[in-house]
Design an enzyme around this catalytic site. Structure first.
Site, PDB file in Angstrom:
ATOM      1  N   CYS A 157      53.825 -44.596  87.900  1.00 54.37           N
ATOM      2  CA  CYS A 157      53.999 -43.228  88.108  1.00 54.37           C
ATOM      3  C   CYS A 157      52.954 -42.370  88.695  1.00 54.37           C
ATOM      4  CB  CYS A 157      54.784 -42.264  87.203  1.00 54.37           C
ATOM      5  SG  CYS A 157      56.268 -42.823  86.418  1.00 54.37           S
ATOM      6  N   HIS A 200      51.070 -34.051  84.496  1.00 55.12           N
ATOM      7  CA  HIS A 200      51.821 -34.842  84.518  1.00 55.12           C
ATOM      8  C   HIS A 200      53.437 -34.299  84.238  1.00 55.12           C
ATOM      9  CE1 HIS A 200      53.492 -38.759  85.504  1.00 55.12           C
ATOM     10  NE2 HIS A 200      53.946 -39.215  84.118  1.00 55.12           N
ATOM     11  N   HIS A 227      61.218 -36.150  88.546  1.00 58.90           N
ATOM     12  CA  HIS A 227      60.046 -37.192  88.328  1.00 58.90           C
ATOM     13  C   HIS A 227      60.167 -38.035  89.832  1.00 58.90           C
ATOM     14  CE1 HIS A 227      56.836 -39.919  87.441  1.00 58.90           C
ATOM     15  NE2 HIS A 227      57.257 -39.767  86.149  1.00 58.90           N
TER      16      HIS A 227
END
Length: 414
Positions: A172, A303, A338
């Site tokens: 990620c 994030h 995400h």
């Protein structure tokens, strides 16, 4: 490590093109409008069968038509993540007003970050084997399955036969990793142009992974909210055009922002749990490499996944580094979900837009502040702001963290 004063002066690196394909908009204008409005990309999943799952919402891209941007290669011979990578690169070059022909006369780096690459093709192969009861392998799906295709097919589509093309699989944080790699190449004179960012498709594998971890939200993503329940998986492609300042100025290029520096870390303390000290070290390293003090940062793109553990740990690390002077912090994942390896690159594009347009994107779906977090998360409504330096956090499993610093372009910046 910090920049060595004895080393040759590194070139200033600027962002001259943005290519964005996301669940909330395609292209700079749509994406900017969506960020201002606080638009949600959440919708029912259609990419795969969700029978048997209690939650069936994600942030998939509606109406993606790769043939709009991919003209030389057959898009049907690419997996979806590769299509997103190639199409967003073409969009970025159009935005930068650079033609492939012009790039063929320069040293070019292509760096695409991803979490899952073309794992969807492997899913397809296994599903066919289970259904047929054989070990036969679908040849075309196997050909599409290589993660190297994400960067290699960018080079093939643009006919950049001399370009370095690399796919970076650091989960990620991969989008920020790729941008950092591009920054180093241009700043050090190894490339005149870097095409860098990230791409990932919405996959059953990704969905099941987070579902089984118990970190999947039922309907909406609520980063930093007291009632947050987890992530929504998403997809997208975001590619940035990086050039050295002298070349960009010589051709009269539009400059969105300057890349000031970045920091990387791999603390490897736990397979999935975030570590406060590891995150704090990565942020401090990014500040040092960018020559930026915490007090100079005007906004942090977090994030901010919407899980209990990530948001609390990331907030604690931010507060540790900024020591009582924390700037506004928001999470684009509240809107985009995400997007895995594309997440950092999508957020980096959002940061460049925020610097140029003078606003902070909101954290939507916010209903109640978490007293244990205590951040100004810019709840629900975008905020006008004069931004000079912004920070983009990307945190990944196993402590693969990457923090990027961008600055509003100032010709006189030292």
């Amino acid at each position: 490590m910090g920049h060595d004063p004895a080393a040759p002066a590194r070139r200033r690196v600027v962002i001259t093109g943005l290519g964005v394909i996301s669940s909330i908009g395609t292209g700079v204008a749509e994406f900017t409008g969506a960020l201002r409005e606080g638009r949600s990309g959440a919708r029912p999943i259609t990419a795969f069968d969700t029978a048997g799952f209690a939650h069936t919402t994600a942030c998939g891209i509606a109406g993606f038509a790769p043939e709009r941007w991919i003209s030389r290669l057959d898009h049907a011979e690419m997996g979806r993540a590769t299509q997103l990578a190639v199409a967003s690169t073409v969009l970025a070059l159009r935005d930068a007003q650079l033609t492939p022909r012009r790039l063929r006369d320069q040293r070019v780096l292509i760096a695409v970050g991803t979490s899952y690459g073309e794992s969807g093709e492997l899913d397809r192969i296994v599903a066919q084997q289970v259904a047929s009861g054989t070990k036969d392998v679908d040849g075309p799906a196997a050909a599409r399955s290589a993660s190297s295709r994400l960067s290699a097919d960018v080079a093939r589509e643009l006919e950049l036969t001399e370009a370095e093309a690399v796919t970076i699989p650091t989960a990620c944080a991969a989008g920020n990793y790729a941008i950092g790699y591009g920054f180093d190449a241009v700043a050090g004179g190894e490339a005149g142009v870097a095409l860098c960012g990230g791409a990932d498709a919405l996959l059953r594998m990704t969905f099941v992974t987070f579902y089984r971890l118990g970190t999947m939200a039922p309907r909406i993503c609520q980063p930093f909210d007291r009632n947050r329940k987890g992530i929504l998986t998403g997809e997208g492609g975001a590619m940035l055009v990086l050039e050295d300042l002298d070349s960009a100025a010589a051709r009269g290029a539009h400059i969105y922002a300057e890349v000031l520096g970045y920091g990387l870390a791999c603390d490897a303390r736990h397979p999935v749990a975030p570590d406060q000290q590891g995150i704090a070290r990565c942020i401090s390293q990014a500040h040092m490499n960018a020559g930026t003090a915490p007090a100079q940062v005007d906004y942090i793109s977090a994030h901010g996944t919407g899980t209990k553990a990530n948001d609390a740990t990331e907030a604690a690390a931010i507060c540790q580094v900024f020591a009582g002077n924390v700037p506004p912090v928001s999470s684009l994942k509240s809107m985009l979900g995400h997007a895995m390896g594309a997440a950092g690159a999508l957020a980096a594009a959002g940061c460049a837009i925020a610097l140029e347009e003078g606003f902070i994107p909101p954290t939507i779906n916010h209903t109640e502040a978490d007293p244990e977090i205590g951040l100004d998360c810019v709840p629900n409504v975008a905020r006008p702001a004069e931004l000079r330096v912004v920070q983009n956090n990307s945190l990944a499993f196993a402590g693969n963290n990457a923090v990027l610093l961008l600055g509003r372009f100032d010709e006189d910046r030292a």
